[in-house]
Design a protein around this motif. Structure first.
Motif, PDB file in Angstrom:
ATOM      1  N   HIS A 162      -6.411 -13.228  17.709  1.00  0.00           N
ATOM      2  CA  HIS A 162      -5.138 -12.785  18.617  1.00  0.00           C
ATOM      3  C   HIS A 162      -5.151 -13.461  19.769  1.00  0.00           C
ATOM      4  N   ASN A 174      -0.264  -7.136  15.592  1.00  0.00           N
ATOM      5  CA  ASN A 174      -0.878  -5.896  14.904  1.00  0.00           C
ATOM      6  C   ASN A 174      -0.213  -5.589  13.751  1.00  0.00           C
ATOM      7  N   GLY A 175      -0.730  -5.583  12.522  1.00  0.00           N
ATOM      8  CA  GLY A 175      -0.078  -5.114  11.361  1.00  0.00           C
ATOM      9  C   GLY A 175       0.747  -6.107  10.615  1.00  0.00           C
ATOM     10  N   ALA A 176       0.815  -7.174  11.160  1.00  0.00           N
ATOM     11  CA  ALA A 176       1.628  -8.320  10.724  1.00  0.00           C
ATOM     12  C   ALA A 176       0.987  -8.848   9.026  1.00  0.00           C
ATOM     13  N   GLY A 177      -0.083  -8.284   8.750  1.00  0.00           N
ATOM     14  CA  GLY A 177      -0.586  -8.651   7.414  1.00  0.00           C
ATOM     15  C   GLY A 177      -1.515  -9.716   7.355  1.00  0.00           C
ATOM     16  N   LYS A 178      -1.999 -10.262   8.538  1.00  0.00           N
ATOM     17  CA  LYS A 178      -3.114 -11.250   8.272  1.00  0.00           C
ATOM     18  C   LYS A 178      -4.502 -10.833   7.539  1.00  0.00           C
ATOM     19  N   THR A 179      -5.033  -9.663   7.936  1.00  0.00           N
ATOM     20  CA  THR A 179      -6.226  -9.417   7.229  1.00  0.00           C
ATOM     21  C   THR A 179      -6.003  -9.207   5.746  1.00  0.00           C
ATOM     22  N   THR A 180      -4.758  -8.576   5.418  1.00  0.00           N
ATOM     23  CA  THR A 180      -4.286  -8.626   4.053  1.00  0.00           C
ATOM     24  C   THR A 180      -4.547  -9.852   3.425  1.00  0.00           C
ATOM     25  N   LYS A 227       4.194   1.293   2.087  1.00  0.00           N
ATOM     26  CA  LYS A 227       3.852   0.251   2.968  1.00  0.00           C
ATOM     27  C   LYS A 227       3.983  -1.092   2.516  1.00  0.00           C
ATOM     28  N   TYR A 239       0.819  -1.200  -0.203  1.00  0.00           N
ATOM     29  CA  TYR A 239      -0.014   0.023   0.274  1.00  0.00           C
ATOM     30  C   TYR A 239       1.053   1.162   0.017  1.00  0.00           C
TER      31      TYR A 239
END
Ligand code: ATP
Length: 323
Positions: free
Chosen positions: A195, A41-47, A19, A16
């Motif tokens: 989590h 958090n922010g590791a990329g799981k949702t992406t 990023k 992104y």
């Protein structure tokens, strides 16, 4: 035994602007298993999940879900998946049964079939008694189960579950876990983002730990725990003044140098043969006339494994694929 991968990804990349959200993630989830996707958090799981669910197009790499390519065959992929998370899709103005029937109609099932499917799902998710009530009056766990039911209308082969128990109380979490276990027992492949390590521990066959958009480790829950070491012998001193003597004694028994945790008056040391070490330490403590408040063996929790793997222990941790 599951034979083929329901979810396969190779070298997924997504950026992104500046990023880098994903930097070459691989995933192989055998059919009929529950696979955990864990990471800070922010590791990329949702992406990663968004790409697999065809909601985001990757900049690089390939992924197949239920045998279909997520970029060139998005429709087939969408027909094979269910996606559910914390946001509820159900309508409070309708009863649970009406909600499920409506979802069936939205998925273009003929009326009778939509009704039949609603009944099946009410039963599968133990919501029969609540079927004629509005979800407004449901507990958190019931509501989440109704969401799960709604995402299972077309009996998808693969279900993406994004933090399904966030915000639920312990009873609600247990209800949702049971529902996920039922789905898995029926052969649904589940990719679970969470989590909560106890949740991954309880539900997952395997866990992929993602960090900074890359695979970090993949293993079974038990394997993850093993990676940070074996059992630990823990002894708590009755008198903090005796802590150093106790540490010296426990270290001698375990054959390693021990540093005591002064704040907890505790000595903790990894031991390959826990029962032998415990017996020896107890005998030695008695001989020396030391007073202790507690002695026992403890296995590392998945929380400790996770912190160790993604935090301080990173340099020493084995890489994905190694045993
Ligand atoms: P969390 O556990 O907090 O949900 P996550 O592991 O799901 O985190 P992602 O949401 O995939 O992580 O985000 C990975 C990185 O990409 C983060 O640094 C995030 O800020 C960034 N990111 C995600 N989506 C976007 C977007 N639409 N625009 C810009 N940056 C994004």
């Amino acid at each position: 035994m599951p034979s083929e991968s329901a979810v396969e990804a190779e070298g997924l990349v997504k950026t992104y602007k500046e990023k880098v959200a994903l930097d070459g993630v691989d995933l192989a989830v055998p059919s009929g298993t529950v696979h955990g996707l864990l990471g800070p958090n922010g590791a990329g799981k949702t992406t990663a999940v968004r790409i697999l669910a065809t909601l985001t197009i990757p900049d690089g790499g390939r992924a197949r879900v239920a045998g279909h390519d997520v970029v060139s065959q998005p429709r087939q992929v969408r027909r094979s998946i269910g996606l559910t998370g914390q946001q509820t899709a159900v309508d409070d103005l309708m009863t649970a049964r009406q909600n499920l029937t409506m979802f069936g109609r939205l998925f273009r099932l003929p009326k009778a079939q939509a009704r039949r499917r609603a009944e099946e799902l009410l039963e599968l998710f133990s919501l029969e008694e609540a079927a004629d009530r509005s979800p407004k009056k449901f507990s958190g766990g019931m509501r989440r189960r109704l969401d799960l039911a709604a995402s299972m209308i077309l009996a998808p082969q693969v279900l993406f579950l994004d933090e399904p128990t966030t915000g639920l109380d312990p009873a609600g979490r247990r209800e949702v876990w049971e529902a996920v276990e039922n789905l898995a027992a029926q052969g649904t492949t589940v990719l679970l983002t969470t989590h909560y390590l106890d949740e991954a521990d309880k539900l997952c066959d395997r866990i992929s730990v993602i960090d900074h958009g890359r695979n970090f480790v993949e293993d079974t829950p038990a394997g993850l725990k093993r990676r940070i070491g074996e059992e630990r012998l823990e002894v708590v001193a009755a008198d903090p003044a005796e802590l150093n003597r106790l540490a010296e004694l426990v270290g001698r028994v375990a054959g390693v140098e021990v540093s005591a945790d002064a704040s907890a008056s505790r000595v903790s040391v990894p031991v390959p043969d826990g029962v032998a070490a415990l017996t020896m330490a107890a005998a030695e403590i008695r001989t020396q006339g030391l007073e202790i408040a507690d002695i026992g063996l403890r296995r590392p929790t998945l929380d400790e494994a996770f912190l160790h793997l993604t935090g301080a222990g990173r340099a020493a941790a084995p890489q994905a694929g190694e045993q």
